[in-house]
Structure formats: structure tokens, C-alpha cells
Design a protein around this motif. Structure first.
Motif, mmCIF file in Angstrom:
data_model
loop_
_atom_site.group_PDB
_atom_site.id
_atom_site.type_symbol
_atom_site.label_atom_id
_atom_site.label_comp_id
_atom_site.label_asym_id
_atom_site.label_seq_id
_atom_site.Cartn_x
_atom_site.Cartn_y
_atom_site.Cartn_z
ATOM 1 N N VAL A 46 8.113 -7.344 -0.705
ATOM 2 C CA VAL A 46 7.736 -7.651 0.740
ATOM 3 C C VAL A 46 6.567 -8.694 0.702
ATOM 4 O O VAL A 46 6.479 -9.670 1.169
ATOM 5 C CB VAL A 46 7.573 -6.352 1.573
ATOM 6 N N LEU A 47 5.575 -7.985 0.061
ATOM 7 C CA LEU A 47 4.196 -8.732 -0.180
ATOM 8 C C LEU A 47 4.064 -9.775 -1.013
ATOM 9 O O LEU A 47 3.160 -10.616 -1.023
ATOM 10 C CB LEU A 47 3.009 -7.715 -0.166
ATOM 11 N N VAL B 179 8.407 -1.700 -3.025
ATOM 12 C CA VAL B 179 8.498 -2.357 -1.702
ATOM 13 C C VAL B 179 7.227 -3.527 -1.379
ATOM 14 O O VAL B 179 7.544 -4.437 -1.104
ATOM 15 C CB VAL B 179 8.561 -1.348 -0.575
#
Length: 65
Positions: free
Chosen positions: A28-29, A24
Motif C-alpha cells: 500500500v505504501l 500490507v
């Protein structure tokens, strides 16, 4: 036997949660984990990943206890 089974299950769930958290974080980042881990230079992204892994490890450890 019941305690060992519960510990094994919580340990497996903890490892799985850390793997999911890393996936994730990369999506996401937008972190490039391979370059972050192989870099000789300190980056703030590596500190963020280390803090997240440590926190999740603490949660799993407390759940096992």
C-alpha cells in the motif's frame, strides 16, 4: 494447560498479524523493506515501520494478559 494453549494461540496470531501488516505496508505504501532495514542512514519510513510494529506488539501483549 488451558492458559499455555491460549498464550500460544495469541502469540501465533500476533506474529501472523505483524507479518501481514508488513506485507500490507510494502504494497500500500510502496515501501522497500529490504533497503529500509539494510540502510545505514535513518529514514522516516523506518520510524513508521517501527511504530507500527511496536503498536501491534502492544495489542498482542495486552491480548495475552
Amino acid at each position: 494447560a488451558e492458559g499455555l494453549t491460549a498464550t500460544a494461540i495469541f502469540g501465533f496470531v500476533g506474529i501472523l498479524a505483524q507479518v501481514v501488516m508488513m506485507r500490507v505496508a510494502t504494497m500500500v505504501l510502496g515501501l522497500d523493506m529490504s533497503s529500509c532495514l539494510e540502510s545505514d542512514r535513518f529514514t522516516h519510513e523506518s520510524l513508521m515501520v517501527a511504530a507500527a510494529q511496536f503498536s501491534l506488539g502492544l495489542v498482542v501483549a495486552v491480548a495475552i494478559l
